[in-house]
Design an enzyme around this catalytic site. Sequence first.
Site, PDB file in Angstrom:
ATOM      1  N   SER A 125      -7.897   1.587  -6.634  1.00 20.24           N
ATOM      2  CA  SER A 125      -8.178   1.682  -5.184  1.00 20.24           C
ATOM      3  C   SER A 125      -8.602   0.204  -4.671  1.00 20.24           C
ATOM      4  O   SER A 125      -8.431  -0.275  -3.539  1.00 20.24           O
ATOM      5  CB  SER A 125      -9.018   2.775  -4.642  1.00 20.24           C
ATOM      6  OG  SER A 125     -10.279   2.386  -5.192  1.00 20.24           O
ATOM      7  N   HIS A 146      -1.155   4.406  -5.811  1.00 19.19           N
ATOM      8  CA  HIS A 146      -2.527   4.531  -5.200  1.00 19.19           C
ATOM      9  C   HIS A 146      -2.566   5.829  -4.472  1.00 19.19           C
ATOM     10  O   HIS A 146      -1.675   5.724  -3.236  1.00 19.19           O
ATOM     11  CB  HIS A 146      -3.076   3.209  -4.453  1.00 19.19           C
ATOM     12  CG  HIS A 146      -4.372   3.954  -3.840  1.00 19.19           C
ATOM     13  ND1 HIS A 146      -4.652   3.376  -2.613  1.00 19.19           N
ATOM     14  CD2 HIS A 146      -5.276   4.525  -4.302  1.00 19.19           C
ATOM     15  CE1 HIS A 146      -6.054   3.803  -2.488  1.00 19.19           C
ATOM     16  NE2 HIS A 146      -6.420   4.213  -3.494  1.00 19.19           N
ATOM     17  N   GLU A 158       0.365   4.901  -2.013  1.00 19.44           N
ATOM     18  CA  GLU A 158       0.739   3.357  -1.788  1.00 19.44           C
ATOM     19  C   GLU A 158       1.527   2.886  -2.819  1.00 19.44           C
ATOM     20  O   GLU A 158       0.991   3.183  -4.106  1.00 19.44           O
ATOM     21  CB  GLU A 158      -0.438   2.562  -1.388  1.00 19.44           C
ATOM     22  CG  GLU A 158      -1.394   2.845  -0.037  1.00 19.44           C
ATOM     23  CD  GLU A 158      -2.523   2.036   0.274  1.00 19.44           C
ATOM     24  OE1 GLU A 158      -2.563   1.431   1.184  1.00 19.44           O
ATOM     25  OE2 GLU A 158      -3.185   2.053  -0.855  1.00 19.44           O
ATOM     26  N   ASN A 196      -7.198   0.728   3.011  1.00 17.44           N
ATOM     27  CA  ASN A 196      -8.446   0.148   2.700  1.00 17.44           C
ATOM     28  C   ASN A 196      -8.976  -1.388   3.489  1.00 17.44           C
ATOM     29  O   ASN A 196     -10.024  -1.510   3.710  1.00 17.44           O
ATOM     30  CB  ASN A 196      -8.899   0.052   1.310  1.00 17.44           C
ATOM     31  CG  ASN A 196      -9.305   1.217   0.653  1.00 17.44           C
ATOM     32  OD1 ASN A 196      -9.784   2.198   1.305  1.00 17.44           O
ATOM     33  ND2 ASN A 196      -8.846   1.216  -0.715  1.00 17.44           N
TER      34      ASN A 196
END
Length: 509
Positions: A125, A146, A158, A196
């Site tokens: 991540s 991900h 992802e 993120n």
Amino acid sequence: MSLDPNRPDLTIGVLGTGAMGRGIAQVAAAGGIHVLMMDARAGAAQEAHDFIGKMLQRAAEKGSMSHLDAQAALGRIKIVNALADFKPCHALIEAVAENLDVKRQVFGELEAVVASDCILATNTSSLSVTTVAARLKTPQRFAGFHFFNPVPLMRLVEVISGLQTEEWVCEALVAIGKRMTREPVRCTDAPGFLVNQVGRGFTLEASHLVYEGISNFVDVDRVMRDVGGFRMGPFELMELTGLDVTQPASVLIYDQFFQEPRYRPNLIMQARYEAGVLGRKTKRGFYNYDAEMKAIVPPEAPAPGARPDSVWVSPAEPYGYKALTGLLEKIGAPLESGAKPGAKALCLVTPIGDDATTCAMDQGLDPKRTVAVDTLFPLVKRRTIMGTPLTDRAYRDAAHGLFASDGVPVTVCRDSPGFIAQRIVAMIVNIGCSIAQSRTAAPADIDKAVTLGLNYPNGPFKFADVLGVSRIHQVLSAMNRIYGDPRYRPNIWLTRRARLGVSALTPEP
């Protein structure tokens, strides 16, 4: 090379059977994929297998799949005990500890075991996909894959290409993700990938404005829920994920971007992280918790009973003027119609990005009688107001009482460029635009990633289009001008579309 991701005998390996690994194994098996599963800790893989069985059985009991399909899915999962047992895999997904040295060692060993056309993927991540693959002999077949926790409930995945990743690898992972009933989005390797990165705008900007004394944790959460439309406020979210997750990730992204100001962490988060005040998991964080682990939230104070004798609304922002006068007429406010306010009138301004002080000074208004109202968002569920440092308390209370007179709660914050919701949403948009400008991902994929991975009401580009691209640019420009902090400089992607008057989603040829 190529891989047929729809072949009936498709076999993937899952290394690491913690919360992420077992979730990946579950959705893969439910999608008709054969899974070989391993964990270095003795008994961990069997625990994961038993857990998956319970989850599949529960899904069958709820009617989301048949009992036969649940049994078949569990039957497609096999526990293996050595890396060599992964040899039959067409793709292998690593979900071990978030440690670069550990991941490099694991993939170095796996590379010698699996076939030359087996895809190697990491569920990292926060680590660079390119960096993890750098020491492999065949980094061309390596990519990021991900998933989000809890995997069976979070539909997003992802697919991240490293510097040397070949296109067929990502195409195959996209198809495998769809077979797992996930929603894949493509991006190139970048700190924080998509979700993120954008998430920093929500949590970091909220922390910055509280650190500046503009508001408090509870009011920021209330505003972002009621005004911004978010399911959780930024501090509620950090309580749930834990600062032991959020703060290190924030620092890592900031450092990986060579201290890019947009991602600058905040002392509020760092102090609590160092003190071990992490949120729900420590029973104390931005909130305290009762015996049932419910956050102890102080009730909102009742609105003042005061009302202004007369009200004058500045026409400097036509959009805000129209929205505010419409509301004031509806609630029966004593509106003045002159070009200038009367000697005792409450002066209302509707800044987009500016603070109340700037509005009062630029518009020649008495700062003691000036109160700003956020009109960028609908004035339906909650209203946000702020005065200048000189605003007389009687005028501020009169404004508060007036705007709460129809039962809608009002949040009063201290003077700030962009109030609360304007500045947080503008930062989310700006980071999304910087991702698009760097060609890390397409705008549509960024919006999809944010809505699915973060449960935001809109992605960055949808937010910009709904609220107005030029107005979001105006918020950032004003904050950049008033603070003099490059953190708030508008990204060129946003600037160009604001000047051209087109959608933030407008692609470039």
